[in-house]
Design a protein around this motif. Structure first.
Motif, PDB file in Angstrom:
ATOM      1  N   LYS A  56       0.940  -1.283   0.144  1.00 20.12           N
ATOM      2  CA  LYS A  56       0.756  -0.028   0.335  1.00 20.12           C
ATOM      3  C   LYS A  56       1.005   1.227   0.046  1.00 20.12           C
ATOM      4  CE  LYS A  56      -3.457  -1.893   2.039  1.00 20.12           C
ATOM      5  NZ  LYS A  56      -4.355  -2.525   2.874  1.00 20.12           N
ATOM      6  N   LEU A  57       2.571   1.142   0.139  1.00 17.82           N
ATOM      7  CA  LEU A  57       2.769   2.218   0.306  1.00 17.82           C
ATOM      8  C   LEU A  57       4.550   1.588  -0.593  1.00 17.82           C
ATOM      9  CD1 LEU A  57       4.227   4.567   1.218  1.00 17.82           C
ATOM     10  CD2 LEU A  57       5.292   3.815   3.641  1.00 17.82           C
ATOM     11  N   LYS A  58       4.202   2.321  -1.768  1.00 15.98           N
ATOM     12  CA  LYS A  58       5.343   2.340  -2.597  1.00 15.98           C
ATOM     13  C   LYS A  58       6.863   2.820  -2.225  1.00 15.98           C
ATOM     14  CE  LYS A  58       6.638   2.286  -7.442  1.00 15.98           C
ATOM     15  NZ  LYS A  58       6.130   2.202  -8.991  1.00 15.98           N
ATOM     16  N   PRO A  59       7.894   2.145  -2.139  1.00 14.13           N
ATOM     17  CA  PRO A  59       8.864   2.977  -1.906  1.00 14.13           C
ATOM     18  C   PRO A  59       9.583   3.458  -2.801  1.00 14.13           C
ATOM     19  CG  PRO A  59       9.541   0.962  -1.302  1.00 14.13           C
ATOM     20  CD  PRO A  59       7.741   0.817  -1.367  1.00 14.13           C
ATOM     21  N   ILE A  60      10.406   4.090  -2.943  1.00 17.82           N
ATOM     22  CA  ILE A  60      10.908   4.471  -4.304  1.00 17.82           C
ATOM     23  C   ILE A  60      12.045   5.330  -3.941  1.00 17.82           C
ATOM     24  CG2 ILE A  60      11.055   6.774  -6.325  1.00 17.82           C
ATOM     25  CD1 ILE A  60       7.754   6.593  -5.971  1.00 17.82           C
ATOM     26  N   TYR A  61      13.279   4.775  -4.386  1.00 18.52           N
ATOM     27  CA  TYR A  61      14.521   5.753  -4.091  1.00 18.52           C
ATOM     28  C   TYR A  61      15.826   5.106  -5.022  1.00 18.52           C
ATOM     29  CZ  TYR A  61      14.925   0.525  -3.657  1.00 18.52           C
ATOM     30  OH  TYR A  61      14.635  -0.974  -4.214  1.00 18.52           O
ATOM     31  N   ASN A  62      16.804   6.167  -5.179  1.00 23.72           N
ATOM     32  CA  ASN A  62      17.763   6.196  -5.859  1.00 23.72           C
ATOM     33  C   ASN A  62      19.377   5.362  -5.153  1.00 23.72           C
ATOM     34  OD1 ASN A  62      17.389   6.635  -8.698  1.00 23.72           O
ATOM     35  ND2 ASN A  62      16.655   8.534  -7.657  1.00 23.72           N
ATOM     36  N   VAL A  63      19.721   4.243  -5.598  1.00 23.73           N
ATOM     37  CA  VAL A  63      20.865   3.575  -4.962  1.00 23.73           C
ATOM     38  C   VAL A  63      21.842   3.976  -6.327  1.00 23.73           C
ATOM     39  CG1 VAL A  63      21.962   1.241  -3.949  1.00 23.73           C
ATOM     40  CG2 VAL A  63      19.451   1.745  -3.330  1.00 23.73           C
ATOM     41  N   VAL A  64      22.852   4.409  -4.982  1.00 24.63           N
ATOM     42  CA  VAL A  64      24.324   4.409  -5.848  1.00 24.63           C
ATOM     43  C   VAL A  64      25.171   4.243  -5.103  1.00 24.63           C
ATOM     44  CG1 VAL A  64      26.516   6.393  -6.001  1.00 24.63           C
ATOM     45  CG2 VAL A  64      23.826   7.245  -6.838  1.00 24.63           C
ATOM     46  N   GLU A  65      25.849   3.154  -6.016  1.00 24.96           N
ATOM     47  CA  GLU A  65      26.895   2.347  -5.480  1.00 24.96           C
ATOM     48  C   GLU A  65      28.049   2.741  -5.239  1.00 24.96           C
ATOM     49  OE1 GLU A  65      26.568  -0.474  -4.405  1.00 24.96           O
ATOM     50  OE2 GLU A  65      24.432  -1.233  -5.474  1.00 24.96           O
ATOM     51  N   GLY A  66      29.290   2.881  -4.309  1.00 23.50           N
ATOM     52  CA  GLY A  66      30.465   3.338  -3.663  1.00 23.50           C
ATOM     53  C   GLY A  66      30.284   4.477  -3.476  1.00 23.50           C
ATOM     54  N   GLU A 111      33.537   6.188  -3.251  1.00 26.25           N
ATOM     55  CA  GLU A 111      34.420   7.183  -4.034  1.00 26.25           C
ATOM     56  C   GLU A 111      32.998   7.807  -4.674  1.00 26.25           C
ATOM     57  OE1 GLU A 111      33.681   3.254  -6.140  1.00 26.25           O
ATOM     58  OE2 GLU A 111      34.142   3.939  -4.269  1.00 26.25           O
ATOM     59  N   ASN A 112      31.353   7.601  -4.872  1.00 26.46           N
ATOM     60  CA  ASN A 112      30.426   8.177  -5.915  1.00 26.46           C
ATOM     61  C   ASN A 112      29.890   9.066  -4.718  1.00 26.46           C
ATOM     62  OD1 ASN A 112      30.973   7.117  -8.244  1.00 26.46           O
ATOM     63  ND2 ASN A 112      30.092   4.621  -7.489  1.00 26.46           N
ATOM     64  N   LEU A 113      29.708   8.849  -3.963  1.00 27.55           N
ATOM     65  CA  LEU A 113      29.009   9.883  -2.713  1.00 27.55           C
ATOM     66  C   LEU A 113      29.488  11.324  -3.242  1.00 27.55           C
ATOM     67  CD1 LEU A 113      27.781  10.040  -0.106  1.00 27.55           C
ATOM     68  CD2 LEU A 113      29.874  10.818   1.075  1.00 27.55           C
ATOM     69  N   PRO A 114      30.268  12.276  -3.620  1.00 27.93           N
ATOM     70  CA  PRO A 114      30.219  13.471  -4.082  1.00 27.93           C
ATOM     71  C   PRO A 114      29.133  13.600  -4.870  1.00 27.93           C
ATOM     72  CG  PRO A 114      32.563  12.919  -3.384  1.00 27.93           C
ATOM     73  CD  PRO A 114      31.319  11.564  -3.213  1.00 27.93           C
ATOM     74  N   ARG A 115      29.216  12.173  -6.552  1.00 31.06           N
ATOM     75  CA  ARG A 115      28.227  12.850  -6.683  1.00 31.06           C
ATOM     76  C   ARG A 115      27.243  12.556  -7.272  1.00 31.06           C
ATOM     77  NH1 ARG A 115      27.071  15.554 -10.643  1.00 31.06           N
ATOM     78  NH2 ARG A 115      25.385  14.622 -12.701  1.00 31.06           N
ATOM     79  N   ALA A 116      26.933  11.621  -5.874  1.00 31.13           N
ATOM     80  CA  ALA A 116      25.458  11.374  -5.574  1.00 31.13           C
ATOM     81  C   ALA A 116      24.784  12.732  -4.999  1.00 31.13           C
ATOM     82  CB  ALA A 116      25.490  10.670  -4.817  1.00 31.13           C
ATOM     83  N   ILE A 117      25.726  13.277  -4.067  1.00 33.19           N
ATOM     84  CA  ILE A 117      25.322  14.565  -2.723  1.00 33.19           C
ATOM     85  C   ILE A 117      24.790  15.764  -3.846  1.00 33.19           C
ATOM     86  CG2 ILE A 117      26.089  16.605  -1.575  1.00 33.19           C
ATOM     87  CD1 ILE A 117      27.402  14.387  -0.124  1.00 33.19           C
ATOM     88  N   ILE A 118      25.985  16.109  -5.470  1.00 31.11           N
ATOM     89  CA  ILE A 118      25.403  17.082  -6.387  1.00 31.11           C
ATOM     90  C   ILE A 118      23.888  16.386  -7.263  1.00 31.11           C
ATOM     91  CG2 ILE A 118      26.118  17.277  -9.104  1.00 31.11           C
ATOM     92  CD1 ILE A 118      29.567  17.704  -7.740  1.00 31.11           C
TER      93      ILE A 118
END
Length: 178
Positions: free
Chosen positions: A144-154, A156-163
């Motif tokens: 009844k509740l659909k989780p919607i998410y984006n997963v960034v792997e690694g 080292e990709n944290l700065p790009r994920a924040i941007i």
């Protein structure tokens, strides 16, 4: 029986389509369209009774004008301040109500129309978080509740994920897995 019509706002035709398709609401208005105010009036010819606002800024002012007397405004975010093109253009944080888009102009409209406005702040309900997590988990398990998410792997990709939080399209919750 009361009828509830839920309308969302998104930036761009594609984002509006995504909102309706994935969130299951009745409709969506493109707040970037030049005729936003007219679309809002057309969608709610009898006015708005409840507005749940996570944006603030000029969007809040436009919508509050359409709230019916004795309506409700729930403010819980200031996305307009986060995504403002220029420092100072949508930023007003001298108090939490102003940060959430309840400017002096909005305050005057609220008073004139006897609209009740509350700023929702999650930390005030921290003591109820475990029950909320249990309730939300049950809703997700029941689909009844659909989780919607984006997963960034690694890591080292944290700065790009924040941007990526500040770029289009941004749907769902960002998670970085490392």
């Amino acid at each position: 029986a009361a009828v509830c019509y839920v309308l969302g706002f998104a930036g761009g035709k594609d984002s509006c389509g995504w909102v309706v398709e994935n969130l299951g609401i009745d409709g969506c208005i493109d707040y970037r369209a030049g005729d936003f105010e007219n679309q809002l009036r057309s969608a709610f010819p009898n006015g708005i009774d409840v507005f749940s606002d996570g944006v603030g800024g000029s969007l809040t002012e436009t919508v509050v004008e359409q709230i019916n007397p004795n309506g409700r405004l729930f403010a819980y975010g200031g996305a307009a301040a986060f995504y403002a093109d220029q420092f100072g253009s949508e930023r007003e944080s001298s108090n939490i109500r102003k940060f959430f888009g309840i400017s002096d102009k909005v305050e005057a409209i609220l008073k004139r129309k006897n609209i009740k406005a509350d700023a929702f702040m999650g930390h005030l309900f921290y003591h109820e978080r475990l029950k909320a997590e249990d309730d939300l988990s049950r809703l997700m398990l029941a689909r009844k509740l659909k989780p919607i998410y984006n997963v960034v792997e690694g890591f080292e990709n944290l700065p790009r994920a924040i941007i990526g939080l500040y770029e289009q399209p941004r749907h769902g919750k960002l998670q970085v897995r490392f």
